[in-house]
Design an enzyme around this catalytic site. Structure first.
Site, PDB file in Angstrom:
ATOM      1  N   CYS A 212      16.051  -8.076   1.657  1.00  0.00           N
ATOM      2  CA  CYS A 212      15.821  -9.397   2.265  1.00  0.00           C
ATOM      3  C   CYS A 212      17.120 -10.182   2.393  1.00  0.00           C
ATOM      4  CB  CYS A 212      14.771 -10.172   1.478  1.00  0.00           C
ATOM      5  SG  CYS A 212      15.109 -10.262  -0.278  1.00  0.00           S
TER       6      CYS A 212
ATOM      7  N   THR B  97       3.510 -12.520   7.951  1.00  0.00           N
ATOM      8  CA  THR B  97       2.493 -12.457   6.891  1.00  0.00           C
ATOM      9  C   THR B  97       2.524 -13.736   6.062  1.00  0.00           C
ATOM     10  OG1 THR B  97       2.982 -10.100   6.781  1.00  0.00           O
ATOM     11  CG2 THR B  97       1.551 -10.978   5.079  1.00  0.00           C
TER      12      THR B  97
ATOM     13  N   GLU C  84      14.665 -10.338  11.827  1.00  0.00           N
ATOM     14  CA  GLU C  84      14.987  -9.441  10.721  1.00  0.00           C
ATOM     15  C   GLU C  84      14.586  -8.020  11.138  1.00  0.00           C
ATOM     16  OE1 GLU C  84      12.562 -10.066   7.237  1.00  0.00           O
ATOM     17  OE2 GLU C  84      14.310 -10.018   5.937  1.00  0.00           O
TER      18      GLU C  84
ATOM     19  N   GLU D 155       0.828  -1.214   0.000  1.00  0.00           N
ATOM     20  CA  GLU D 155       0.000   0.000   0.000  1.00  0.00           C
ATOM     21  C   GLU D 155       0.868   1.273   0.000  1.00  0.00           C
ATOM     22  OE1 GLU D 155      -1.100  -1.506   3.769  1.00  0.00           O
ATOM     23  OE2 GLU D 155      -0.935   0.432   4.734  1.00  0.00           O
TER      24      GLU D 155
ATOM     25  N   GLY E 272       7.565 -10.971   1.338  1.00  0.00           N
ATOM     26  CA  GLY E 272       7.349 -10.055   2.457  1.00  0.00           C
ATOM     27  C   GLY E 272       7.806 -10.682   3.754  1.00  0.00           C
ATOM     28  N   GLY E 273       7.165 -10.285   4.844  1.00  0.00           N
ATOM     29  CA  GLY E 273       7.604 -10.709   6.173  1.00  0.00           C
ATOM     30  C   GLY E 273       7.154 -12.123   6.521  1.00  0.00           C
TER      31      GLY E 273
HETATM   32  P1  NDP Z   1       4.368  -7.557   4.988  1.00  0.00           P
HETATM   33  O1  NDP Z   1       4.754  -8.952   4.974  1.00  0.00           O
HETATM   34  O2  NDP Z   1       3.358  -7.113   5.979  1.00  0.00           O
HETATM   35  O3  NDP Z   1       3.809  -7.069   3.560  1.00  0.00           O
HETATM   36  C1  NDP Z   1       4.175  -7.554   2.304  1.00  0.00           C
HETATM   37  C2  NDP Z   1       2.939  -7.513   1.387  1.00  0.00           C
HETATM   38  O4  NDP Z   1       1.920  -8.386   1.904  1.00  0.00           O
HETATM   39  C3  NDP Z   1       2.289  -6.142   1.308  1.00  0.00           C
HETATM   40  O5  NDP Z   1       1.745  -5.965   0.025  1.00  0.00           O
HETATM   41  C4  NDP Z   1       1.206  -6.262   2.353  1.00  0.00           C
HETATM   42  O6  NDP Z   1       0.204  -5.300   2.241  1.00  0.00           O
HETATM   43  C5  NDP Z   1       0.703  -7.657   2.088  1.00  0.00           C
HETATM   44  N1  NDP Z   1      -0.038  -8.272   3.172  1.00  0.00           N
HETATM   45  C6  NDP Z   1       0.024  -8.004   4.499  1.00  0.00           C
HETATM   46  N2  NDP Z   1      -0.833  -8.810   5.181  1.00  0.00           N
HETATM   47  C7  NDP Z   1      -1.448  -9.598   4.261  1.00  0.00           C
HETATM   48  C8  NDP Z   1      -2.425 -10.647   4.337  1.00  0.00           C
HETATM   49  N3  NDP Z   1      -2.935 -11.048   5.493  1.00  0.00           N
HETATM   50  N4  NDP Z   1      -2.819 -11.232   3.191  1.00  0.00           N
HETATM   51  C9  NDP Z   1      -2.313 -10.854   2.004  1.00  0.00           C
HETATM   52  N5  NDP Z   1      -1.385  -9.871   1.872  1.00  0.00           N
HETATM   53  C10 NDP Z   1      -0.948  -9.256   2.985  1.00  0.00           C
HETATM   54  O7  NDP Z   1       5.638  -6.729   5.098  1.00  0.00           O
HETATM   55  P2  NDP Z   1       5.763  -5.299   5.664  1.00  0.00           P
HETATM   56  O8  NDP Z   1       5.700  -4.422   4.504  1.00  0.00           O
HETATM   57  O9  NDP Z   1       4.842  -4.932   6.781  1.00  0.00           O
HETATM   58  O10 NDP Z   1       7.159  -5.469   6.346  1.00  0.00           O
HETATM   59  C11 NDP Z   1       7.266  -6.241   7.529  1.00  0.00           C
HETATM   60  C12 NDP Z   1       8.530  -6.972   7.567  1.00  0.00           C
HETATM   61  O11 NDP Z   1       8.588  -7.896   6.494  1.00  0.00           O
HETATM   62  C13 NDP Z   1       9.746  -6.126   7.349  1.00  0.00           C
HETATM   63  O12 NDP Z   1      10.146  -5.444   8.474  1.00  0.00           O
HETATM   64  C14 NDP Z   1      10.715  -7.162   6.917  1.00  0.00           C
HETATM   65  O13 NDP Z   1      11.208  -7.835   8.024  1.00  0.00           O
HETATM   66  C15 NDP Z   1       9.894  -8.078   6.097  1.00  0.00           C
HETATM   67  N6  NDP Z   1       9.995  -7.820   4.677  1.00  0.00           N
HETATM   68  C16 NDP Z   1      10.661  -8.708   3.910  1.00  0.00           C
HETATM   69  C17 NDP Z   1      10.799  -8.479   2.583  1.00  0.00           C
HETATM   70  C18 NDP Z   1      11.501  -9.414   1.709  1.00  0.00           C
HETATM   71  O14 NDP Z   1      11.987  -9.021   0.652  1.00  0.00           O
HETATM   72  N7  NDP Z   1      11.552 -10.678   2.032  1.00  0.00           N
HETATM   73  C19 NDP Z   1      10.273  -7.298   1.948  1.00  0.00           C
HETATM   74  C20 NDP Z   1       9.541  -6.432   2.828  1.00  0.00           C
HETATM   75  C21 NDP Z   1       9.406  -6.716   4.140  1.00  0.00           C
HETATM   76  P3  NDP Z   1       0.369  -3.839   2.901  1.00  0.00           P
HETATM   77  O15 NDP Z   1       1.716  -3.726   3.466  1.00  0.00           O
HETATM   78  O16 NDP Z   1       0.111  -2.948   1.763  1.00  0.00           O
HETATM   79  O17 NDP Z   1      -0.670  -3.784   3.968  1.00  0.00           O
END
Ligand code: NDP
Length: 489
Positions: free
Chosen positions: A283, A231, A384, A177, A227-228
């Site tokens: 990451c 999640t 992380e 977002e 992502g995280g």
């Molecule tokens: P998230 O895992 O929360 O978000 C990644 C994506 O998943 C975003 O588009 C997010 O939406 C979406 N998302 C969140 N919850 C859900 C759900 N229940 N169902 C489907 N999609 C969902 O990462 P964050 O951006 O909050 O970052 C949190 C932590 O994740 C970081 O501090 C880091 O440790 C890790 N991270 C790891 C990455 C990697 O490359 N492996 C990249 C980014 C983060 P939205 O955020 O728009 O609500």
């Protein structure tokens, strides 16, 4: 112009909601964009389903699908400046880094375009039976939900969109977002390149309201998520009732192992880059420095001296070498990890406090931070932090280096520095990580698979396996001379 792209049409959110996107470097308003909810997610899935079941894309010849991806690469190169600027405004990252990302993104589309066009891996099985033939073919999985994070918004998107389309799927993309703009621009390029309506759909919005419905919808066949870890676990659970295919890339807590015989200058330089690139929001960041005891003092002194001198600034400040964190909430989280590390006995060698420079007061800046004398149990070592925080641990000998490096629930990447080739390879082969660098850190190529072991996730992006992730394998047996078998007589 509306920013949700559903069934080939740009639309506003069903309930009219919008979100302000602000640049993390100074808080200025970048734009106000439409904010999707469950209704929009359902509409996007319906469009992708229809395009898959009844549209031309899945049956488009591979040569043509490949050509379209190559055309997208050409268009990305044409529009590189606009894409890089949009990425930097959303993320706060230096313009030059966004420009590097755009080159990598174009290369990704070109690679998957050529791989797709090269014809794939279908094969004829020699059954030994002259009255039957047998083929194994690869087909698209169906409707893919692609969910991407904010740190490398378009790069992570490209790693999913290019192979998904190459394999003949349709998709719904849900970027973070916080960083929607390059995804919007990409939808325009896909249209310009000639992708049929409904094959690509984009919804902007939160994970809870726009992302989660995609992971639960029975009309979605595959979820690919970066992502995280928390999640990722939720997404895996949400996809279970409908047994979707799932691919997860969940980050890492990556070890950078430096032996005393490493090339000192190169190892110091790369250790800084490993962890402080993009303010640690990577990451594969080398956030855990494991340094051989006899080298520790000289090596860490040099790291600290150079880390202190890294200039911070906004995306268009040419003197800056690192930028802000993505959000106030994320900076709070990074600060909390540093505080926890200090409370658990780590020694602060540099950084550790917000900058006082008034020029940086409106951005989410946090300086390169080095914590020495760390131990494996500390939360700042285990979790992380996803910020510019380097933890330092000492080791004596190969066995201890490997044990410390593997003492993590993650397994995305790692590096080993030594001029003893035999030792470097021995250690590399024992690291439980999807990518290992020897005397280097961070390079990757689209031809080589990327992904994690252990709780860094499963599935692979890039390389031939990155295309296979988006394919189903089917065996077709043909009886050339059918006759009754009379089995039950
Ligand atoms: P998230 O895992 O929360 O978000 C990644 C994506 O998943 C975003 O588009 C997010 O939406 C979406 N998302 C969140 N919850 C859900 C759900 N229940 N169902 C489907 N999609 C969902 O990462 P964050 O951006 O909050 O970052 C949190 C932590 O994740 C970081 O501090 C880091 O440790 C890790 N991270 C790891 C990455 C990697 O490359 N492996 C990249 C980014 C983060 P939205 O955020 O728009 O609500």
């Amino acid at each position: 112009m509306p920013e949700l792209f559903i069934g080939g049409t740009w639309v506003t959110a069903a309930d009219g909601r919008t979100r302000e996107i602000r640049c993390p470097a100074d808080g200025t308003l970048v734009a106000t964009v439409d904010e999707a909810g469950p209704q929009d997610a359902a509409a996007a899935v319906a469009a992708a389903r229809e395009a898959f079941d009844d549209g031309p894309w899945p049956a488009t010849p591979v040569a043509e699908r490949g050509r379209l991806l190559v055309r997208v690469a050409d268009l990305l190169e044409r529009d590189k400046a606009a894409f890089a600027r949009a990425e930097s405004l959303d993320t706060g990252k230096r313009l030059v880094e966004s420009e590097y990302d755009m080159d990598d993104i174009a290369a990704c589309f070109r690679y998957f375009g050529n791989l797709t066009a090269s014809g794939g891996t279908d094969r004829i099985i020699a059954t030994g039976n002259p009255e039957a033939d047998s083929r194994v073919v690869h087909e698209p999985v169906g409707v893919c939900a692609l969910i991407t994070p904010w740190n490398y918004p378009l790069l992570q998107t490209a790693w999913k969109v290019a192979p998904a389309l190459g394999a003949g799927n349709t998709f719904v993309l849900k970027p973070s977002e916080l960083t929607p703009h390059t995804a919007i621009l990409l939808m325009r390029l896909l249209t310009e390149a000639g992708l049929p309506s409904g094959a690509a759909n984009l919804i902007l919005g939160t994970g809870a309201e726009a992302g989660a419905p995609l992971t639960e919808d029975p009309r979605v066949d595959l979820v690919s998520f970066t992502g995280g870890l928390a999640t990722g676990r939720r997404i895996m659970a949400a996809a279970a009732p409908t047994v979707k295919k799932v691919a997860l890339e969940l980050g890492g807590k990556n070890p950078n192992i430096v032996f005393a015989d490493a090339d000192f200058e190169a190892a110091v330089d790369h250790a800084l880059m490993a962890v402080f690139l993009h303010s640690g929001q990577v990451c594969s960041a080398g956030a855990r420095l494991l340094v051989e005891d006899s080298l520790h003092d000289a090596f860490v002194d040099e790291i600290v001296t150079r880390a202190r001198a890294i200039p911070m600034g906004g995306p268009f400040d040419e003197s800056a070498r690192t930028g802000p964190l993505i959000s106030a909430a994320h900076r709070d989280k990074v600060e909390a990890y540093v505080a926890a590390g200090l409370a658990e006995g780590a020694v602060l060698r540099c950084g550790g406090a917000r900058p006082k420079d008034p020029e940086l007061a409106h951005g989410y800046y946090y300086p390169p931070t080095v914590l020495d004398d760390c131990t494996p149990g500390m939360s700042v070592v285990r979790d992380e932090s996803f910020g510019p925080v380097l933890t330092v641990e000492r080791f004596r000998g190969e066995a201890e280096a490997v044990a410390l490096a593997n003492d993590t629930e993650y397994g995305l990447a790692g590096a080993v520095w030594s001029q003893d080739t035999g030792r470097a390879h021995r250690v590399a082969s024992r690291l439980r990580a999807g990518t290992v660098w020897i005397n280097d850190f961070h390079p990757y190529v689209p031809q080589a698979e990327w992904g994690g072991m252990k709780q860094s996730g499963f599935g692979r992006e890039l390389g031939p396996a990155g295309l296979a992730e988006y394919q189903e394998t089917k065996h077709i047996w043909r009886n050339l001379a059918p006759k009754a078998q009379r089995w039950f007589e």
